[in-house]
Design a protein around this motif. Sequence first.
Motif, PDB file in Angstrom:
ATOM      1  N   ALA A   1       0.830  -1.203   0.000  1.00  0.00           N
ATOM      2  CA  ALA A   1       0.000   0.000   0.000  1.00  0.00           C
ATOM      3  C   ALA A   1       0.867   1.256   0.000  1.00  0.00           C
ATOM      4  N   SER A   2       1.947   1.240   0.775  1.00  0.00           N
ATOM      5  CA  SER A   2       2.857   2.391   0.812  1.00  0.00           C
ATOM      6  C   SER A   2       3.513   2.613  -0.545  1.00  0.00           C
ATOM      7  N   ALA A   3       3.948   1.534  -1.183  1.00  0.00           N
ATOM      8  CA  ALA A   3       4.588   1.660  -2.497  1.00  0.00           C
ATOM      9  C   ALA A   3       3.599   2.193  -3.534  1.00  0.00           C
ATOM     10  N   GLU A   4       2.352   1.755  -3.459  1.00  0.00           N
ATOM     11  CA  GLU A   4       1.342   2.240  -4.410  1.00  0.00           C
ATOM     12  C   GLU A   4       1.047   3.717  -4.195  1.00  0.00           C
ATOM     13  N   ARG A   5       0.945   4.156  -2.943  1.00  0.00           N
ATOM     14  CA  ARG A   5       0.687   5.572  -2.655  1.00  0.00           C
ATOM     15  C   ARG A   5       1.879   6.451  -3.038  1.00  0.00           C
ATOM     16  N   SER A   6       3.088   5.938  -2.877  1.00  0.00           N
ATOM     17  CA  SER A   6       4.277   6.675  -3.318  1.00  0.00           C
ATOM     18  C   SER A   6       4.277   6.824  -4.835  1.00  0.00           C
ATOM     19  N   MET A   7       3.791   5.807  -5.526  1.00  0.00           N
ATOM     20  CA  MET A   7       3.689   5.869  -6.981  1.00  0.00           C
ATOM     21  C   MET A   7       2.658   6.917  -7.393  1.00  0.00           C
TER      22      MET A   7
ATOM     23  N   LYS B   1       9.144  12.360 -14.527  1.00  0.00           N
ATOM     24  CA  LYS B   1       8.761  11.128 -15.228  1.00  0.00           C
ATOM     25  C   LYS B   1       9.685   9.985 -14.850  1.00  0.00           C
ATOM     26  N   ALA B   2      10.988  10.287 -14.712  1.00  0.00           N
ATOM     27  CA  ALA B   2      11.937   9.244 -14.316  1.00  0.00           C
ATOM     28  C   ALA B   2      11.646   8.764 -12.892  1.00  0.00           C
ATOM     29  N   ASP B   3      11.324   9.713 -11.999  1.00  0.00           N
ATOM     30  CA  ASP B   3      10.978   9.332 -10.630  1.00  0.00           C
ATOM     31  C   ASP B   3       9.724   8.458 -10.597  1.00  0.00           C
ATOM     32  N   TYR B   4       8.775   8.776 -11.478  1.00  0.00           N
ATOM     33  CA  TYR B   4       7.553   7.966 -11.529  1.00  0.00           C
ATOM     34  C   TYR B   4       7.868   6.546 -11.998  1.00  0.00           C
ATOM     35  N   GLU B   5       8.678   6.424 -13.046  1.00  0.00           N
ATOM     36  CA  GLU B   5       9.034   5.099 -13.537  1.00  0.00           C
ATOM     37  C   GLU B   5       9.804   4.316 -12.472  1.00  0.00           C
ATOM     38  N   LYS B   6      10.620   5.035 -11.711  1.00  0.00           N
ATOM     39  CA  LYS B   6      11.342   4.387 -10.610  1.00  0.00           C
ATOM     40  C   LYS B   6      10.369   3.878  -9.559  1.00  0.00           C
ATOM     41  N   SER B   7       9.343   4.674  -9.238  1.00  0.00           N
ATOM     42  CA  SER B   7       8.362   4.251  -8.243  1.00  0.00           C
ATOM     43  C   SER B   7       7.538   3.071  -8.742  1.00  0.00           C
ATOM     44  N   VAL B   8       7.264   3.043 -10.061  1.00  0.00           N
ATOM     45  CA  VAL B   8       6.549   1.904 -10.640  1.00  0.00           C
ATOM     46  C   VAL B   8       7.374   0.629 -10.477  1.00  0.00           C
ATOM     47  N   ALA B   9       8.671   0.732 -10.793  1.00  0.00           N
ATOM     48  CA  ALA B   9       9.540  -0.435 -10.656  1.00  0.00           C
ATOM     49  C   ALA B   9       9.637  -0.867  -9.187  1.00  0.00           C
ATOM     50  N   SER B  10       9.691   0.114  -8.272  1.00  0.00           N
ATOM     51  CA  SER B  10       9.751  -0.211  -6.852  1.00  0.00           C
ATOM     52  C   SER B  10       8.476  -0.910  -6.402  1.00  0.00           C
ATOM     53  N   TYR B  11       7.335  -0.430  -6.909  1.00  0.00           N
ATOM     54  CA  TYR B  11       6.053  -1.053  -6.564  1.00  0.00           C
ATOM     55  C   TYR B  11       6.014  -2.502  -7.053  1.00  0.00           C
ATOM     56  N   ARG B  12       6.418  -2.703  -8.304  1.00  0.00           N
ATOM     57  CA  ARG B  12       6.397  -4.063  -8.855  1.00  0.00           C
ATOM     58  C   ARG B  12       7.344  -4.978  -8.089  1.00  0.00           C
ATOM     59  N   GLU B  13       8.509  -4.438  -7.712  1.00  0.00           N
ATOM     60  CA  GLU B  13       9.462  -5.243  -6.960  1.00  0.00           C
ATOM     61  C   GLU B  13       8.896  -5.610  -5.588  1.00  0.00           C
ATOM     62  N   THR B  14       8.207  -4.667  -4.957  1.00  0.00           N
ATOM     63  CA  THR B  14       7.597  -4.938  -3.647  1.00  0.00           C
ATOM     64  C   THR B  14       6.562  -6.047  -3.753  1.00  0.00           C
ATOM     65  N   VAL B  15       5.761  -6.003  -4.813  1.00  0.00           N
ATOM     66  CA  VAL B  15       4.751  -7.044  -5.016  1.00  0.00           C
ATOM     67  C   VAL B  15       5.410  -8.399  -5.253  1.00  0.00           C
ATOM     68  N   LEU B  16       6.433  -8.426  -6.119  1.00  0.00           N
ATOM     69  CA  LEU B  16       7.118  -9.689  -6.400  1.00  0.00           C
ATOM     70  C   LEU B  16       7.761 -10.257  -5.144  1.00  0.00           C
ATOM     71  N   GLU B  17       8.386  -9.387  -4.354  1.00  0.00           N
ATOM     72  CA  GLU B  17       9.006  -9.860  -3.114  1.00  0.00           C
ATOM     73  C   GLU B  17       7.947 -10.361  -2.125  1.00  0.00           C
ATOM     74  N   ALA B  18       6.767  -9.747  -2.166  1.00  0.00           N
ATOM     75  CA  ALA B  18       5.690 -10.216  -1.291  1.00  0.00           C
ATOM     76  C   ALA B  18       5.282 -11.638  -1.653  1.00  0.00           C
ATOM     77  N   PHE B  19       5.119 -11.894  -2.946  1.00  0.00           N
ATOM     78  CA  PHE B  19       4.759 -13.243  -3.378  1.00  0.00           C
ATOM     79  C   PHE B  19       5.888 -14.227  -3.095  1.00  0.00           C
ATOM     80  N   GLN B  20       7.135 -13.772  -3.263  1.00  0.00           N
ATOM     81  CA  GLN B  20       8.267 -14.640  -2.960  1.00  0.00           C
ATOM     82  C   GLN B  20       8.264 -15.040  -1.490  1.00  0.00           C
ATOM     83  N   GLY B  21       8.023 -14.056  -0.614  1.00  0.00           N
ATOM     84  CA  GLY B  21       7.999 -14.357   0.808  1.00  0.00           C
ATOM     85  C   GLY B  21       6.942 -15.383   1.165  1.00  0.00           C
ATOM     86  N   VAL B  22       5.751 -15.236   0.598  1.00  0.00           N
ATOM     87  CA  VAL B  22       4.680 -16.194   0.887  1.00  0.00           C
ATOM     88  C   VAL B  22       5.050 -17.579   0.368  1.00  0.00           C
TER      89      VAL B  22
END
Length: 489
Positions: free
Chosen positions: A306-312, A378-399
């Motif tokens: 949720a934090s990563a999505e709001r930062s995005m 725009k670069a900061d936004y793309e960075k936040s998108v990548a961070s959000y996707r990474e957070t989601v992937l790491e969440a699934f990895q942890g589970v």
Amino acid sequence: MARARGLVMEKVTDMKQHNKKVLCVWSAAAVLASLLAGCAVGPDYRAPDASSAPASFKEAAPEGWKSASPADSELKGEWWRMYGDPVLNDLEARVVSGNQTVAQYVASFEKAAALVSEYEASLYPAVNAGASGSRSRQSGRTGNSVSLTASLSWELDLWGKLRRQVTEEKALAQAAEADLANAALSAQASLARNYFTLRSLDERIALYEETIRAYESNVRVLQNKYRSGAVVKSDLTQAEQSLYSARSSKASLEAERAQYEHAIAVLTGRAPAEFSLPASASALPAVPAVPAGVPSRLLERRPDIASAERSMAAANEEIGIAIAGYYPDLTLTGETGYSGSRLSHFVNAPHFLWSLGASAAAPLFDAGKTSSRVRQAKADYEKSVASYRETVLEAFQGVEDYLAAARLLEREIEQSERGLQAAAETARVKSSQYAEGMIDYTDVYTSETTRLSSQQSLISLKADALVNSVRLIEALGGGWEGLGKARER
């Protein structure tokens, strides 16, 4: 008297007419601002679609899921109650109120919420009032000067820059709130892990105490037999070696337990010297049953996601703010008041002052500064998108990791229990054989060491399973209430 009253009323009427003129001008400006308010440059934010999440967890094989339902009546925020430990419940209740890391995130959230109010204020006119008075003498004459003024300044949000700043700050405040929830969840999970490890140490220490008492009795028996010549000295020394080794291992576990007790004290916001957790004779609780669930529910439960999505979302608003730099800023100003040499002049229309103005500033040439800011946003936004996707992937990895560990630990515990039964039976047989003089004490020593090691390992495995279940709960965002129902729907 009637004439004076009429003169005053006439002056008041004149002042009202002046005020109406000023009000009409500002009303027209407000209407213009409202008409232009719908114009906002930059891209509108669209929340990410979670439909691309995998349909099921790889490690959630049919035999890996348990059909039993967890405590559905428990709130998500009180997931620790699933373990049914009153002491743990009491400790967890102290985390949010006492943990200093959580307190830092509370302050950060309060600051972010205050920033929202600050930026919301920029959407409205700023009004200031002033008063001055002086007395001076010039050319032989003494005079007074008194004035009262009120000024107003209003930056019209023609291109949506101010509104995007407010939206950005709201998103950042929501991200701070999610960070707070994540910090609380992390502290609560750390406490639960430390608590279960400490309780497993209690069981292991109690096992060593029981073993030490048996070894002490065995040494006394062998000492008597050695004095009478019934056994050789090596039998006695091996028994003594077992006793000393058990005492040493117990002391090592006690030192480890003290460290976990200190960690729990800090997590609850207390100094280790002021905190004590008595040993418990109760067995470790059972691992809560994990119901079936769907991965997409993760996106609604984990505070770090949720934090990563709001930062995005906040980063998206920065693009519009940067693009607004290409367009002019329009500010309306106004001032009204009275000025005179006596207070009686304040009801005299000729001494009434007012002014209205407007200023506009438009960039003509900035050597590419604005375009650079847009590219940065725009670069900061793309960075936040990548961070959000990474957070989601790491969440699934942890589970996936903790689901696999839960399944394998269950099998390991099952085999360890069987191994312990075999080791206990072996120790019993060896002890009987030695009593009958059939074998040396070395075989008894070896079998007893194996049995004790198997018991210690089994307790550690059960603690590992509990700790892993806490990690799984944390990976699921704080419990799994409702996840099973999601699949049923």
